[in-house]
Design an enzyme around this catalytic site. Structure first.
Site, PDB file in Angstrom:
ATOM      1  CE  LYS A   1      -0.502   0.116   5.079  1.00  0.00           C
ATOM      2  NZ  LYS A   1      -0.011   1.313   5.417  1.00  0.00           N
ATOM      3  CB  THR A   2       4.136   2.242   1.727  1.00  0.00           C
ATOM      4  OG1 THR A   2       3.185   1.758   2.940  1.00  0.00           O
ATOM      5  CG2 THR A   2       4.754   3.403   2.053  1.00  0.00           C
TER       6      THR A   2
ATOM      7  CG  ASP B   1      -0.916   4.657   5.256  1.00  0.00           C
ATOM      8  OD1 ASP B   1      -1.636   3.815   4.811  1.00  0.00           O
ATOM      9  OD2 ASP B   1       0.146   4.678   5.469  1.00  0.00           O
ATOM     10  CD  GLU B   2      -1.872   1.887   8.488  1.00  0.00           C
ATOM     11  OE1 GLU B   2      -2.956   0.901   8.587  1.00  0.00           O
ATOM     12  OE2 GLU B   2      -0.898   1.389   8.586  1.00  0.00           O
TER      13      GLU B   2
ATOM     14  CD  GLN C   1      -3.172  -5.137   8.424  1.00  0.00           C
ATOM     15  OE1 GLN C   1      -2.266  -4.665   9.108  1.00  0.00           O
ATOM     16  NE2 GLN C   1      -2.959  -4.948   6.968  1.00  0.00           N
TER      17      GLN C   1
ATOM     18  NE  ARG D   1       1.713  -7.637  11.006  1.00  0.00           N
ATOM     19  CZ  ARG D   1       1.426  -6.970   9.977  1.00  0.00           C
ATOM     20  NH1 ARG D   1       2.035  -5.986   9.592  1.00  0.00           N
ATOM     21  NH2 ARG D   1       0.373  -6.974   9.392  1.00  0.00           N
TER      22      ARG D   1
END
Length: 671
Positions: free
Chosen positions: A28-29, A214-215, A245, A604
């Site tokens: 996504k970044t 973002d997020e 998330q 993770r």
């Protein structure tokens, strides 16, 4: 690396509002940074008319750096990449007059807020720390939900919340009088201003012509309002988020903001990023099957081009000490056999309190580690206090340690006394401790100050005598007892629970030191107090002096702090009912968020994932026999290996394993 078709679509769709549903590890970044470059280089946007907001300074910094690499200095000039709160502060700085603020407004942190509330509510709350903490939290929630004191009072249910709403009103009036803002004002005030002042709103909407968030699943009500007001009708907006998330509801985050977006912008384009570049296919299959137990507005299924890899493992331990030993042992053996680095391993846990025992175990086995998202054992104030006492005991000339403890707990040795002692010590070229006994000091210092100072330094000498007589354990015990440290913790902590936890840390340090003195730890040799203190001080200094990112250390952190990170090998501690899911979430019927937290933990891991659990665990002084976490039962049976009693190995198997082991050792020496 080339963008995949979905990432490419997300970068190039700029004609309307866009929601990028980005699964864990789906890049996504990259999408956000490439989209900013695309807007500037292909769509004629100026960098100064683009803003990107995220939740942490670290994420904002990384994003800025990445965009800088794609665009170069001149093209990226004026680009706004910041946290929500920094953006709010920038708006307030430019519009302070419209907000009725004076130029030099000050910002209050939580400690300033607490001090002010304590003063204002002396009559109502009588300094009750628990109630003050609840009040602070209530005010924060009201501000995040955009409620004024009058609205809070109108909606307050029950006596306590009505009282809190009155306190909120007093607090706001006082803050206005002080020309001060708190953390939540940095969002609430710009929202109110943009809502009610069309000139200011138009100005900011023409300044920010494209907004990226973002997020997005972590936004609260006021943050979502701010996004809407800055974007306006045009809807030039890309938000990136993952409802799976969303793990911050306790901070006011509302994952349903993802749903609201579709209602507020009917022409919203939804793009799903489902290819994960991080984990093995098996890890993703487990994560998908687990999270499918939560209800979803938007469905997505992560997939990976990587093969299945090893099964996920579940290790059982007798109790929490055994759990820490097992993780440490497994990690050391795994590192040895696979010739990996320590930094390839992460140990994740639900609550900071779980870190203490694993820290101790890693330290005893000389495994370097770094704690993120929590406080390292040695960075805690109470540990620093007791360590400072011990440092002065083994080296009375340690001025830093002396200054830390001379008035902790309070002994009426104030700054004036210490200033005079300091000047005298400088003149004599000796330590503060040594100078406190000199007759010459009486020319500079007299009365109560001198009396209290000498009483303190003579007490240290008395303990030193004990030490000389060889009773180190008694010397350590008498320090904590003589200074009434426990009472001091209860006086100065935010709540009795906090004081109890802090005293527990001191007890742990004490037992640790005693075990070391008596030769129960490390290399079984008895040590002097000086050796023990030096070892612990060095450990603390090394921890502080390490380069933050690239040191070769095992990473320790909470599941919350791990979001956005990835590690080849992950250990997830305490996979039990009552820990994960947390008991309070079970009681409040909020198991869905705990499941999302487990999902974050699983995703993770890049290559291998190990869960640990205990047969028995100490909780609030009682011995309990926990059940394993319900989430382990939700994982696909064939992908998880539960530890059972080992079957005896055949002679061939033993030989094969031994030869592989020897080959590895040879390879290590050839390195």
């Amino acid at each position: 690396m080339k963008l995949n078709p979905q990432q490419d679509e997300a970068v190039k769709y700029v004609s309307g509002p866009c929601l990028v549903l980005a699964g864990a590890g789906s890049g996504k970044t990259r999408v956000i940074t490439n989209k900013i470059a695309y807007l500037v280089q292909q769509c004629g946007y100026k960098a100064r008319n683009i803003a990107a907001v995220t939740f942490t300074n670290k994420a904002a910094r990384e994003m800025k750096e990445r965009v800088g690499q794609s665009l170069g200095k001149s093209e990226s000039r004026g680009l706004m990449v910041s946290t929500f709160h920094t953006m709010g502060l920038n708006i307030i700085r430019r519009e302070y007059k419209a907000l009725g603020l004076k130029a030099g407004f000050s910002l209050f942190d939580d400690q300033d807020q607490m001090a002010l509330l304590k003063e204002l509510t002396e009559k109502q709350l009588d300094g009750d720390k628990e109630l003050l903490s609840q009040l602070l939290s209530a005010i924060s929630n009201w501000k995040n939900d955009m409620l004024t004191p009058a609205q809070a009072l109108a909606s307050a249910e029950g006596e306590q919340y009505q009282l809190f709403a009155h306190c909120y009103d007093m607090y706001q009036k006082q803050m206005t009088a002080y020309n001060a803002l708190d953390f939540d004002d940095l969002i609430a005030m710009p929202v109110l201003l943009l809502k009610t002042n069309s000139d200011v709103r138009q100005k900011w909407q023409s300044r920010i012509r494209y907004l990226l968030v973002d997020e997005y699943q972590d936004t609260n009500t006021s943050q979502y309002e701010l996004v809407k007001l800055l974007v306006g009708e045009r809807g030039r907006l890309t938000v990136v988020g993952d409802d799976d998330q969303s793990i911050y509801s306790w901070r006011g985050a509302k994952p349903q903001n993802l749903v609201l977006l579709g209602k507020d912008y009917p022409n919203l384009r939804l793009i799903k990023l489902e290819q994960n570049y991080r984990s093995t296919s098996r890890i993703l299959r487990c994560a998908n099957i687990l999270i499918a137990n939560n209800p979803h507005v938007y469905d997505k299924t992560l997939f990976s081009a990587l093969p299945d890899g090893n099964k996920l493992k579940v290790l059982r331990a007798n109790n929490e000490d055994h759990e820490a030993e097992r993780i440490t042992g497994e990690l050391i053996a795994h590192k040895f056999l696979n010739r990996t680095d320590y930094k390839h391993y992460a140990i994740l846990y639900r609550g900071n309190h779980q870190s203490r025992i694993i820290e101790k175990s890693l330290m005893q086995n000389r495994v370097p580690y770094k704690i993120s998202g929590g406080t390292s054992f040695f960075a805690r104030a109470e540990i620093k206090d007791i360590m400072a006492y011990l440092r002065v005991l083994v080296n009375p000339d340690d001025d830093n340690a002396f200054l830390r403890i001379v008035n902790t707990p309070r002994r009426e040795i104030g700054p004036v006394t210490l200033e005079k002692l300091g000047s005298y010590a400088n003149m004599r070229g000796k330590s503060l401790f040594e100078c406190s006994f000199e007759i010459g000091l009486e020319q500079h210092l007299s009365g109560r100050g001198l009396e209290n100072l000498r009483r303190f330094t003579q007490w240290i000498v008395g303990i030193e005598d004990n030490l000389q007589r060889g009773d180190s354990v008694e010397a350590v015990r008498s320090i904590v007892r003589d200074i009434n440290y426990e009472d001091w913790l209860y006086e100065t902590s935010s709540s009795p629970k906090a004081a109890e936890m802090r005293m527990k840390n001191v007890s742990d340090l004490y037992s640790w030191i005693v075990a070391d003195l008596e030769g129960d730890n490390y290399d079984k040799e008895e040590k002097t107090l000086k050796e023990v203190v030096q070892r612990l001080t060095l450990r603390d200094m090394m921890e502080r002096g390490e380069d933050e990112d690239d040191a070769d250390q095992v990473q320790l952190m909470t599941l919350h702090a791990s979001k956005g990170l990835e590690f080849p090998y992950v250990y997830l501690m305490g996979s039990e009912e009552g820990i994960l899911p947390h008991q309070s979430s079970v009681d409040e019927n909020n198991v869905e968020e705990e499941r999302r937290l487990m999902y974050v933990g699983i995703t993770r891991a890049q290559k291998e994932l190990t869960f640990t659990m205990c047969k028995e665990r100490r909780q609030y002084g009682e011995l309990i026999r926990p059940e394993h976490s319900r989430f382990l039962d939700e994982l696909p049976f064939d992908d998880v290996e539960w530890e059972t009693v080992k079957k005896p190995q055949s002679a061939e198997e033993r030989m094969e394993k031994g030869q592989a082991h020897i080959a590895n050792i040879r390879a290590m020496f050839k390195k």
